[in-house]
Design a protein around this motif. Structure first.
Motif, PDB file in Angstrom:
ATOM      1  N   ALA A 152       0.848  -1.184   0.000  1.00  0.00           N
ATOM      2  CA  ALA A 152       0.000   0.000   0.000  1.00  0.00           C
ATOM      3  C   ALA A 152       0.883   1.233   0.000  1.00  0.00           C
ATOM      4  CB  ALA A 152      -0.913   0.010   1.222  1.00  0.00           C
ATOM      5  N   ALA A 153       0.515   2.190  -0.814  1.00  0.00           N
ATOM      6  CA  ALA A 153       1.277   3.438  -0.887  1.00  0.00           C
ATOM      7  C   ALA A 153       0.318   4.605  -1.089  1.00  0.00           C
ATOM      8  CB  ALA A 153       2.276   3.392  -2.033  1.00  0.00           C
ATOM      9  N   LEU A 154       0.755   5.752  -0.622  1.00  0.00           N
ATOM     10  CA  LEU A 154       0.034   7.001  -0.847  1.00  0.00           C
ATOM     11  C   LEU A 154       0.833   7.831  -1.833  1.00  0.00           C
ATOM     12  CD1 LEU A 154      -0.799   7.996   2.833  1.00  0.00           C
ATOM     13  CD2 LEU A 154      -2.405   7.174   1.133  1.00  0.00           C
ATOM     14  N   LEU A 155       0.176   8.363  -2.853  1.00  0.00           N
ATOM     15  CA  LEU A 155       0.785   9.307  -3.776  1.00  0.00           C
ATOM     16  C   LEU A 155       0.053  10.630  -3.609  1.00  0.00           C
ATOM     17  CD1 LEU A 155       1.131   7.274  -7.109  1.00  0.00           C
ATOM     18  CD2 LEU A 155       2.959   7.963  -5.558  1.00  0.00           C
ATOM     19  N   ALA A 156       0.753  11.633  -3.125  1.00  0.00           N
ATOM     20  CA  ALA A 156       0.151  12.942  -2.906  1.00  0.00           C
ATOM     21  C   ALA A 156       0.689  13.926  -3.939  1.00  0.00           C
ATOM     22  CB  ALA A 156       0.472  13.442  -1.501  1.00  0.00           C
ATOM     23  N   ARG A 157      -0.211  14.584  -4.656  1.00  0.00           N
ATOM     24  CA  ARG A 157       0.208  15.559  -5.663  1.00  0.00           C
ATOM     25  C   ARG A 157       0.580  16.864  -4.967  1.00  0.00           C
ATOM     26  NH1 ARG A 157      -3.069  16.424 -11.103  1.00  0.00           N
ATOM     27  NH2 ARG A 157      -4.803  16.555  -9.651  1.00  0.00           N
ATOM     28  N   THR A 158       1.712  17.402  -5.368  1.00  0.00           N
ATOM     29  CA  THR A 158       2.193  18.676  -4.835  1.00  0.00           C
ATOM     30  C   THR A 158       2.500  19.611  -6.004  1.00  0.00           C
ATOM     31  OG1 THR A 158       4.549  18.107  -4.876  1.00  0.00           O
ATOM     32  CG2 THR A 158       3.296  17.423  -2.929  1.00  0.00           C
ATOM     33  N   GLU A 159       2.908  20.827  -5.708  1.00  0.00           N
ATOM     34  CA  GLU A 159       3.317  21.765  -6.759  1.00  0.00           C
ATOM     35  C   GLU A 159       4.513  21.232  -7.534  1.00  0.00           C
ATOM     36  OE1 GLU A 159       4.100  25.637  -5.188  1.00  0.00           O
ATOM     37  OE2 GLU A 159       2.043  25.918  -4.507  1.00  0.00           O
ATOM     38  N   ASP A 160       5.353  20.453  -6.872  1.00  0.00           N
ATOM     39  CA  ASP A 160       6.583  19.943  -7.488  1.00  0.00           C
ATOM     40  C   ASP A 160       6.427  18.548  -8.084  1.00  0.00           C
ATOM     41  OD1 ASP A 160       7.901  22.280  -6.645  1.00  0.00           O
ATOM     42  OD2 ASP A 160       8.254  21.382  -4.667  1.00  0.00           O
ATOM     43  N   GLY A 161       5.229  18.022  -8.141  1.00  0.00           N
ATOM     44  CA  GLY A 161       5.003  16.671  -8.660  1.00  0.00           C
ATOM     45  C   GLY A 161       4.328  15.807  -7.609  1.00  0.00           C
ATOM     46  N   TRP A 162       4.643  14.531  -7.629  1.00  0.00           N
ATOM     47  CA  TRP A 162       4.036  13.582  -6.706  1.00  0.00           C
ATOM     48  C   TRP A 162       5.024  13.165  -5.644  1.00  0.00           C
ATOM     49  CZ3 TRP A 162      -1.044  12.081  -7.084  1.00  0.00           C
ATOM     50  CH2 TRP A 162      -1.707  12.377  -8.275  1.00  0.00           C
ATOM     51  N   GLU A 163       4.529  13.024  -4.425  1.00  0.00           N
ATOM     52  CA  GLU A 163       5.322  12.487  -3.321  1.00  0.00           C
ATOM     53  C   GLU A 163       4.708  11.151  -2.928  1.00  0.00           C
ATOM     54  OE1 GLU A 163       5.426  15.172  -0.017  1.00  0.00           O
ATOM     55  OE2 GLU A 163       6.494  16.713  -1.148  1.00  0.00           O
ATOM     56  N   ALA A 164       5.563  10.151  -2.759  1.00  0.00           N
ATOM     57  CA  ALA A 164       5.071   8.825  -2.389  1.00  0.00           C
ATOM     58  C   ALA A 164       5.480   8.492  -0.966  1.00  0.00           C
ATOM     59  CB  ALA A 164       5.632   7.772  -3.338  1.00  0.00           C
ATOM     60  N   SER A 165       4.619   7.765  -0.297  1.00  0.00           N
ATOM     61  CA  SER A 165       4.960   7.228   1.012  1.00  0.00           C
ATOM     62  C   SER A 165       4.266   5.887   1.165  1.00  0.00           C
ATOM     63  CB  SER A 165       4.546   8.193   2.135  1.00  0.00           C
ATOM     64  OG  SER A 165       3.166   8.445   2.094  1.00  0.00           O
ATOM     65  N   ASP A 166       5.006   4.941   1.740  1.00  0.00           N
ATOM     66  CA  ASP A 166       4.340   3.663   2.001  1.00  0.00           C
ATOM     67  C   ASP A 166       3.477   3.868   3.233  1.00  0.00           C
ATOM     68  OD1 ASP A 166       6.403   3.812   3.835  1.00  0.00           O
ATOM     69  OD2 ASP A 166       6.846   1.680   3.781  1.00  0.00           O
ATOM     70  N   THR A 167       2.502   3.052   3.341  1.00  0.00           N
ATOM     71  CA  THR A 167       1.582   3.231   4.447  1.00  0.00           C
ATOM     72  C   THR A 167       1.249   1.893   5.075  1.00  0.00           C
ATOM     73  OG1 THR A 167      -0.487   4.266   5.121  1.00  0.00           O
ATOM     74  CG2 THR A 167      -0.495   3.151   3.008  1.00  0.00           C
ATOM     75  N   ASP A 168       1.063   1.927   6.350  1.00  0.00           N
ATOM     76  CA  ASP A 168       0.696   0.744   7.108  1.00  0.00           C
ATOM     77  C   ASP A 168      -0.809   0.794   7.324  1.00  0.00           C
ATOM     78  OD1 ASP A 168       0.505  -1.416   8.769  1.00  0.00           O
ATOM     79  OD2 ASP A 168       1.642  -0.522  10.420  1.00  0.00           O
ATOM     80  N   LEU A 169      -1.505  -0.220   6.849  1.00  0.00           N
ATOM     81  CA  LEU A 169      -2.961  -0.241   6.953  1.00  0.00           C
ATOM     82  C   LEU A 169      -3.467  -1.010   8.166  1.00  0.00           C
ATOM     83  CD1 LEU A 169      -3.910  -0.831   3.207  1.00  0.00           C
ATOM     84  CD2 LEU A 169      -3.774   1.334   4.454  1.00  0.00           C
ATOM     85  N   ASP A 170      -2.580  -1.371   9.083  1.00  0.00           N
ATOM     86  CA  ASP A 170      -2.989  -2.161  10.242  1.00  0.00           C
ATOM     87  C   ASP A 170      -4.039  -1.461  11.103  1.00  0.00           C
ATOM     88  OD1 ASP A 170      -1.351  -4.214   9.477  1.00  0.00           O
ATOM     89  OD2 ASP A 170       0.265  -3.702  10.867  1.00  0.00           O
ATOM     90  N   ASP A 171      -3.989  -0.135  11.186  1.00  0.00           N
ATOM     91  CA  ASP A 171      -4.943   0.604  12.016  1.00  0.00           C
ATOM     92  C   ASP A 171      -6.146   1.107  11.216  1.00  0.00           C
ATOM     93  OD1 ASP A 171      -3.359   0.230  14.259  1.00  0.00           O
ATOM     94  OD2 ASP A 171      -2.205   2.060  13.892  1.00  0.00           O
ATOM     95  N   VAL A 172      -6.191   0.802   9.919  1.00  0.00           N
ATOM     96  CA  VAL A 172      -7.283   1.241   9.064  1.00  0.00           C
ATOM     97  C   VAL A 172      -8.353   0.158   9.042  1.00  0.00           C
ATOM     98  CG1 VAL A 172      -7.921   1.854   6.704  1.00  0.00           C
ATOM     99  CG2 VAL A 172      -5.752   2.650   7.644  1.00  0.00           C
ATOM    100  N   GLU A 173      -9.543   0.515   9.509  1.00  0.00           N
ATOM    101  CA  GLU A 173     -10.635  -0.459   9.565  1.00  0.00           C
ATOM    102  C   GLU A 173     -11.786  -0.127   8.632  1.00  0.00           C
ATOM    103  OE1 GLU A 173     -11.843  -1.015  13.606  1.00  0.00           O
ATOM    104  OE2 GLU A 173      -9.822  -1.565  14.247  1.00  0.00           O
ATOM    105  N   THR A 174     -11.874   1.146   8.210  1.00  0.00           N
ATOM    106  CA  THR A 174     -12.987   1.573   7.366  1.00  0.00           C
ATOM    107  C   THR A 174     -12.470   2.475   6.249  1.00  0.00           C
ATOM    108  OG1 THR A 174     -13.410   3.595   8.630  1.00  0.00           O
ATOM    109  CG2 THR A 174     -14.549   1.576   9.366  1.00  0.00           C
ATOM    110  N   LEU A 175     -13.330   2.712   5.270  1.00  0.00           N
ATOM    111  CA  LEU A 175     -12.986   3.640   4.204  1.00  0.00           C
ATOM    112  C   LEU A 175     -12.768   5.043   4.776  1.00  0.00           C
ATOM    113  CD1 LEU A 175     -12.540   4.201   1.212  1.00  0.00           C
ATOM    114  CD2 LEU A 175     -15.011   4.542   0.994  1.00  0.00           C
ATOM    115  N   SER A 176     -13.520   5.382   5.799  1.00  0.00           N
ATOM    116  CA  SER A 176     -13.357   6.682   6.449  1.00  0.00           C
ATOM    117  C   SER A 176     -11.955   6.821   7.046  1.00  0.00           C
ATOM    118  CB  SER A 176     -14.424   6.855   7.527  1.00  0.00           C
ATOM    119  OG  SER A 176     -14.281   8.090   8.174  1.00  0.00           O
TER     120      SER A 176
END
Length: 179
Positions: free
Chosen positions: A4-28
């Motif tokens: 799982a990774a997050l790609l966040a668009r910025t003024e300078d392009g995209w920034e990527a970060s891996d993400t840990d979904l262990d604490d994610v239980e819902t779409l919210s």
């Protein structure tokens, strides 16, 4: 194996970060995680894949509702991370419907007493109407304005779909740094 990774668009392009979904239980929860990664309420893509089985893209644009695409709903339904993406709305169910209720014996008969309406040749292994469909589900146009057409997204196979998406977005190297 999941990635799982997050790609966040910025003024300078995209920034990527891996993400840990262990604490994610819902779409919210997943949407909140994307908002935390966002820069000035710009676009954030959450890319999730289960190796060889399915991949999903969640797009969060500011305060708009997240847009979701899942390559194989049936495969994702068998995954704890996939279940996060397969919301009632995406599956076309009324909120609060619980497919597990269909399995309960709520006809008023006593335990062990056969249901007079049931037949011996009834196929109990048939999928319920609430089961996740085989194949893709969701918004196949989720990445159109970023260069991935709906037709291209639908044609991607689970093997390296996220890499192919990253290639089109011009962020393949950025994504590889967090893989």
């Amino acid at each position: 194996m999941y990635f799982a990774a997050l790609l966040a668009r910025t003024e300078d392009g995209w920034e990527a970060s891996d993400t840990d979904l262990d604490d994610v239980e819902t779409l919210s929860d997943l949407t909140d995680l994307a908002h935390e990664a966002a820069v000035d309420d710009d676009t954030v893509l959450v890319l999730i894949e289960q190796e060889g089985a399915w991949f999903g893209v969640v797009r969060v644009d500011g305060e708009e509702d997240p847009r979701i695409y899942v390559s194989d709903a049936a495969a994702a339904a068998r995954s704890s991370y996939g279940e996060i993406l397969l919301t009632d709305e995406l599956l076309g169910r009324e909120p609060g419907d619980d497919a597990d209720l269909d399995a309960l014996d709520l006809d008023g008969t006593e335990d062990g007493e056969p249901d007079a309406a049931s037949s011996d040749d009834e196929d109990d292994s048939a999928p319920s109407a609430d089961a996740a469909p085989l194949g893709p589900i969701g918004d196949s146009a989720v990445l159109v304005d970023l260069g991935v057409t709906a037709k291209e997204l639908l044609a991607l196979e689970s093997g390296d779909a996220l890499g192919e998406i990253a290639e089109v977005l011009g962020v393949a190297e950025v994504l590889e740094t967090v893989r």
